[in-house]
Write a protein that holds these residues in place. Structure first.
Motif, mmCIF file in Angstrom:
data_model
loop_
_atom_site.group_PDB
_atom_site.id
_atom_site.type_symbol
_atom_site.label_atom_id
_atom_site.label_comp_id
_atom_site.label_asym_id
_atom_site.label_seq_id
_atom_site.Cartn_x
_atom_site.Cartn_y
_atom_site.Cartn_z
ATOM 1 N N THR A 102 -5.237 -5.219 -9.836
ATOM 2 C CA THR A 102 -3.933 -5.378 -9.195
ATOM 3 C C THR A 102 -2.967 -6.219 -10.018
ATOM 4 N N THR A 103 -3.452 -6.957 -11.022
ATOM 5 C CA THR A 103 -2.553 -7.755 -11.860
ATOM 6 C C THR A 103 -2.047 -6.973 -13.071
ATOM 7 N N VAL A 104 -2.490 -5.732 -13.211
ATOM 8 C CA VAL A 104 -1.979 -4.856 -14.281
ATOM 9 C C VAL A 104 -0.617 -4.311 -13.846
ATOM 10 N N PRO A 105 0.360 -4.202 -14.739
ATOM 11 C CA PRO A 105 1.664 -3.625 -14.372
ATOM 12 C C PRO A 105 1.509 -2.241 -13.746
ATOM 13 N N PRO A 106 2.367 -1.892 -12.788
ATOM 14 C CA PRO A 106 2.251 -0.596 -12.103
ATOM 15 C C PRO A 106 2.229 0.603 -13.045
ATOM 16 N N SER A 107 2.914 0.492 -14.171
ATOM 17 C CA SER A 107 2.954 1.618 -15.109
ATOM 18 C C SER A 107 1.606 1.857 -15.796
ATOM 19 N N LYS A 108 0.718 0.847 -15.778
ATOM 20 C CA LYS A 108 -0.580 0.966 -16.438
ATOM 21 C C LYS A 108 -1.746 0.956 -15.455
ATOM 22 N N GLU A 109 -1.461 1.222 -14.179
ATOM 23 C CA GLU A 109 -2.519 1.206 -13.169
ATOM 24 C C GLU A 109 -3.582 2.261 -13.423
ATOM 25 N N GLY A 110 -3.226 3.326 -14.136
ATOM 26 C CA GLY A 110 -4.206 4.362 -14.447
ATOM 27 C C GLY A 110 -5.270 3.902 -15.423
ATOM 28 N N TYR A 111 -5.016 2.758 -16.093
ATOM 29 C CA TYR A 111 -5.991 2.211 -17.048
ATOM 30 C C TYR A 111 -6.823 1.094 -16.413
ATOM 31 N N THR A 112 -7.094 1.224 -15.134
ATOM 32 C CA THR A 112 -7.955 0.277 -14.411
ATOM 33 C C THR A 112 -9.103 1.055 -13.780
ATOM 34 N N TRP A 113 -10.138 0.340 -13.365
ATOM 35 C CA TRP A 113 -11.318 1.005 -12.805
ATOM 36 C C TRP A 113 -10.990 1.767 -11.529
ATOM 37 N N ILE A 114 -10.066 1.235 -10.722
ATOM 38 C CA ILE A 114 -9.742 1.895 -9.449
ATOM 39 C C ILE A 114 -8.603 2.889 -9.614
ATOM 40 N N GLY A 115 -7.665 2.614 -10.527
ATOM 41 C CA GLY A 115 -6.549 3.533 -10.732
ATOM 42 C C GLY A 115 -6.974 4.828 -11.396
ATOM 43 N N TYR B 251 -7.391 7.804 -6.731
ATOM 44 C CA TYR B 251 -6.959 6.476 -6.282
ATOM 45 C C TYR B 251 -5.842 5.922 -7.172
ATOM 46 N N SER B 252 -4.994 6.815 -7.717
ATOM 47 C CA SER B 252 -3.939 6.368 -8.630
ATOM 48 C C SER B 252 -2.942 5.446 -7.937
ATOM 49 N N ASN B 253 -2.658 5.683 -6.660
ATOM 50 C CA ASN B 253 -1.760 4.804 -5.895
ATOM 51 C C ASN B 253 -2.587 3.944 -4.941
ATOM 52 N N PHE B 254 -3.492 3.157 -5.518
ATOM 53 C CA PHE B 254 -4.462 2.433 -4.683
ATOM 54 C C PHE B 254 -3.831 1.330 -3.846
ATOM 55 N N ARG B 255 -2.649 0.831 -4.230
ATOM 56 C CA ARG B 255 -2.015 -0.239 -3.441
ATOM 57 C C ARG B 255 -1.606 0.241 -2.052
ATOM 58 N N GLU B 256 -1.419 1.545 -1.888
ATOM 59 C CA GLU B 256 -0.980 2.094 -0.608
ATOM 60 C C GLU B 256 -2.156 2.401 0.321
ATOM 61 N N ILE B 257 -3.379 2.272 -0.191
ATOM 62 C CA ILE B 257 -4.561 2.536 0.631
ATOM 63 C C ILE B 257 -4.777 1.376 1.596
ATOM 64 N N ASP B 258 -5.429 1.651 2.710
ATOM 65 C CA ASP B 258 -5.742 0.624 3.703
ATOM 66 C C ASP B 258 -6.544 -0.511 3.061
ATOM 67 N N LEU B 259 -6.256 -1.756 3.467
ATOM 68 C CA LEU B 259 -6.900 -2.941 2.889
ATOM 69 C C LEU B 259 -8.418 -2.879 3.028
ATOM 70 N N TRP B 260 -8.901 -2.466 4.195
ATOM 71 C CA TRP B 260 -10.342 -2.408 4.437
ATOM 72 C C TRP B 260 -11.014 -1.435 3.474
ATOM 73 N N LYS B 261 -10.386 -0.281 3.210
ATOM 74 C CA LYS B 261 -10.956 0.703 2.294
ATOM 75 C C LYS B 261 -10.969 0.165 0.859
#
Length: 320
Positions: free
Chosen positions: A161-174, A183-193
């Motif tokens: 989550t500390t990676v810039p939004p433009s590089k979220e695809g270069y993270t384990w969850i993005g 899970y490219s837009n993982f910030r919009e997913i429910d917190l529990w999930k």
């Protein structure tokens, strides 16, 4: 009243120990009303700091209770005061005031020192012969394992989550794709999930030697995975060693519990006075806490040298 307070502060210590990693990793998506619980917890620990300036303690060598407030204050100032005080500071507010600099948020981890209260609580339960020893040890091991994976999962999400939004695809969850779902837009997913997914990644990393669909992508994640897996080897040895000890039996705490149970049966059978029973239990606990006595210290020393030590310790020389 202090015993009641310790139970009250233990609840906050459990909450703080588990919420601190969550607050560190998921702070950008946590419900805003949780800050009220955080304020209440910090106030409780501030009151606890004040109480410690008036709390008598038992001297290390003489085992006498010390009531002198000056000595009590000095002892607390030299031991845990700084850590306890830093843990009560509002680091989220300081983080926002100082321009949202990430290193300031790392100070939140000081609050994990409160987990020592939880470990002390488990140690007391282990000595309580009214509770099954095997059950308490297994619960403790499960809590240790869950807590380590919980903290690691929160750090995994923090790294993403500390990676810039433009590089979220270069993270384990993005970069994650499970089936047809991405899970490219993982910030919009429910917190529990998001939390379950992070915890799943942490558990899979801990218990396996290879990876499946989830794996580290960027350099920061790879560095943390290497540190985490190295730590997991130590954690695994600790868990397996404790499970083996439970099966084999014969630990110091178990011997203490068995001896205490036999003594209680003996005292109940002979209807001993409550004060005598209390003194016997106290002596047995003292033996458990102070197993390394003068006798055990001199046990491995040769007899000739041991005699010289005893003579030098007890001979009184006449004064001129």
């Amino acid at each position: 009243w202090y015993v009641a307070w310790t139970h009250f502060i233990l609840i906050w210590a459990i909450y703080s120990s588990f919420f601190t990693p969550l607050e560190f990793g998921f702070f950008r998506g946590l419900p805003k009303n949780l800050f009220l619980l955080d304020i209440a917890g910090q106030l409780a620990f501030l009151i606890d700091i004040v109480i410690h300036f008036f709390l008598a303690y038992r001297h290390t060598h003489s085992h006498h209770l010390v009531y002198d407030r000056r000595l009590i204050a000095l002892r607390y100032l030299k031991s845990r005061f700084i850590v306890d005080f830093l843990g009560c500071l509002p680091w989220d507010a300081i983080y926002k005031v100082y321009g949202r600099k990430e290193p300031i948020r790392y100070m939140l981890w000081i609050r994990l020192s409160r987990a020592l209260r939880v470990t002390e609580f488990f140690e007391k339960l282990e000595k309580d012969i009214r509770i099954n020893y095997l059950f308490i040890r297994i619960v403790k091991l499960i809590v240790v394992e869950y807590y380590c994976t919980h903290a690691a999962g929160c750090i995994f999400y923090y790294l993403a989550t500390t990676v810039p939004p433009s590089k979220e695809g270069y993270t384990w969850i993005g970069s994650l794709q499970m089936g047809e779902y991405r899970y490219s837009n993982f910030r919009e997913i429910d917190l529990w999930k998001r939390y379950i997914l992070s915890l799943y990644f942490s558990v899979v990393t801990m218990v396996t030697v290879g990876y499946g669909d989830i794996h580290a992508v960027n350099v920061r994640e790879m560095i943390f995975v290497m540190i985490y897996v190295s730590f997991d080897m130590i954690l695994g040895a600790y868990l397996l060693g404790n499970m083996a000890a439970l099966i084999v039996k014969g630990s110091k705490t178990e011997r203490f519990r068995d001896k205490m149970a036999d003594l209680i049966k003996y005292m109940n059978r002979n209807n001993l006075d409550k004060q005598i029973s209390k003194e016997i239990k106290g002596h047995l606990r003292l033996q458990y806490d102070c197993s390394y006595t003068e006798a055990t210290a001199l046990q491995d020393i040769p007899a000739s040298i041991r005699t010289k030590v005893i003579l030098s310790s007890f001979i009184i020389f006449p004064t001129s």
